[in-house]
Scaffold this motif. Structure first.
Motif, PDB file in Angstrom:
ATOM      1  N   GLU A  52       0.860  -1.171   0.000  1.00 35.40           N
ATOM      2  CA  GLU A  52       0.000   0.000   0.000  1.00 35.40           C
ATOM      3  C   GLU A  52       0.902   1.228   0.000  1.00 35.40           C
ATOM      4  N   CYS A  55       3.627   1.174  -5.984  1.00 35.01           N
ATOM      5  CA  CYS A  55       3.081   1.515  -7.288  1.00 35.01           C
ATOM      6  C   CYS A  55       3.119   0.337  -8.261  1.00 35.01           C
ATOM      7  N   MET A  56       2.223   0.431  -9.207  1.00 34.45           N
ATOM      8  CA  MET A  56       2.244  -0.399 -10.395  1.00 34.45           C
ATOM      9  C   MET A  56       2.815   0.488 -11.493  1.00 34.45           C
ATOM     10  N   GLU A  68       3.451   5.651 -13.488  1.00 39.01           N
ATOM     11  CA  GLU A  68       3.343   5.032 -12.168  1.00 39.01           C
ATOM     12  C   GLU A  68       1.929   5.227 -11.653  1.00 39.01           C
ATOM     13  N   ALA A  70      -0.447   4.550  -8.328  1.00 37.30           N
ATOM     14  CA  ALA A  70      -0.353   4.295  -6.896  1.00 37.30           C
ATOM     15  C   ALA A  70      -1.168   3.065  -6.491  1.00 37.30           C
ATOM     16  N   ILE A  71      -0.563   2.231  -5.645  1.00 39.13           N
ATOM     17  CA  ILE A  71      -1.296   1.118  -5.035  1.00 39.13           C
ATOM     18  C   ILE A  71      -2.039   1.701  -3.837  1.00 39.13           C
ATOM     19  N   GLU A  81      -5.395  -3.117  -5.163  1.00 35.76           N
ATOM     20  CA  GLU A  81      -6.162  -2.003  -5.736  1.00 35.76           C
ATOM     21  C   GLU A  81      -5.185  -0.892  -6.104  1.00 35.76           C
ATOM     22  N   TYR A  82      -5.345  -0.375  -7.335  1.00 34.67           N
ATOM     23  CA  TYR A  82      -4.459   0.707  -7.754  1.00 34.67           C
ATOM     24  C   TYR A  82      -5.172   1.674  -8.684  1.00 34.67           C
ATOM     25  N   TRP A  84      -5.951   3.793 -11.888  1.00 29.79           N
ATOM     26  CA  TRP A  84      -5.928   3.457 -13.318  1.00 29.79           C
ATOM     27  C   TRP A  84      -6.389   4.695 -14.053  1.00 29.79           C
ATOM     28  N   ARG A  90      -9.504  -2.809  -8.859  1.00 30.14           N
ATOM     29  CA  ARG A  90      -9.372  -3.573  -7.608  1.00 30.14           C
ATOM     30  C   ARG A  90      -9.568  -5.054  -7.898  1.00 30.14           C
TER      31      ARG A  90
END
Length: 161
Positions: A52, A55-56, A68, A70-71, A81-82, A84, A90
């Motif tokens: 948490e 990042c993805m 990038e 954020a998660i 969950e991040y 998009w 999620r």
């Protein structure tokens, strides 16, 4: 089965659900979080930092800088969950008596002409994960995407369902 898209107070929610009867939560989680497996179903997606606040990363097809994302929430082998873009994706995993249930929720701020494309994309991605878990491949992902894209266009044109 098509995703269920519904309106909520803040926009819209798309809900996809898949049950992988021969595969554990751990196996499915690996496809969502392992940088060796992620490109097999989503070539541009990688994990930056799996936590948490981590990042993805979305690798630009043209080789430009990665975006990038954020998660926002992460519980190992349960929730990922991040961000998009303006929306949120999620993944929720639930152990079943046999296998694993995956629920993908996409929180959409608004519906656009691009929405059916994204929904078809996620639909095919989940089908690809299922095929890979079963040791199969989907030979023509583009044809699969086109088929689902048409159905999502019809669904959204005819009202939410």
């Amino acid at each position: 089965m098509l995703a269920i898209v519904s309106q909520n107070g803040e926009g819209y929610m798309a809900r996809f659900e898949r049950v992988f009867t021969a595969h554990s939560v751990q196996q499915v989680w690996a496809y969502l979080t392992d940088n060796e497996l992620l490109p097999t179903w989503f070539p541009e997606l990688r994990v930056g930092e799996l936590r948490e606040g981590g990042c993805m990363r979305f690798l630009m097809p043209d080789g430009g800088d990665a975006l990038e994302m954020a998660i926002l929430d992460m519980k190992p082998e349960s929730i990922l969950e991040y961000a998009w873009g303006e929306d949120v994706v999620r993944f929720e995993l639930y152990p079943e008596d046999v296998g694993c249930r995956l629920v993908l929720l996409e929180k959409l701020s608004k519906l656009t002409v691009h929405t059916p494309k994204d929904l078809a994309g996620w639909h095919v991605c989940l089908d690809v994960i299922g095929a890979l878990l079963d040791g199969r491949t989907i030979e023509n992902r583009k044809a699969e995407w086109e088929r689902w894209y048409g159905q999502y266009q019809e669904m959204l044109a005819g009202g939410l369902g």
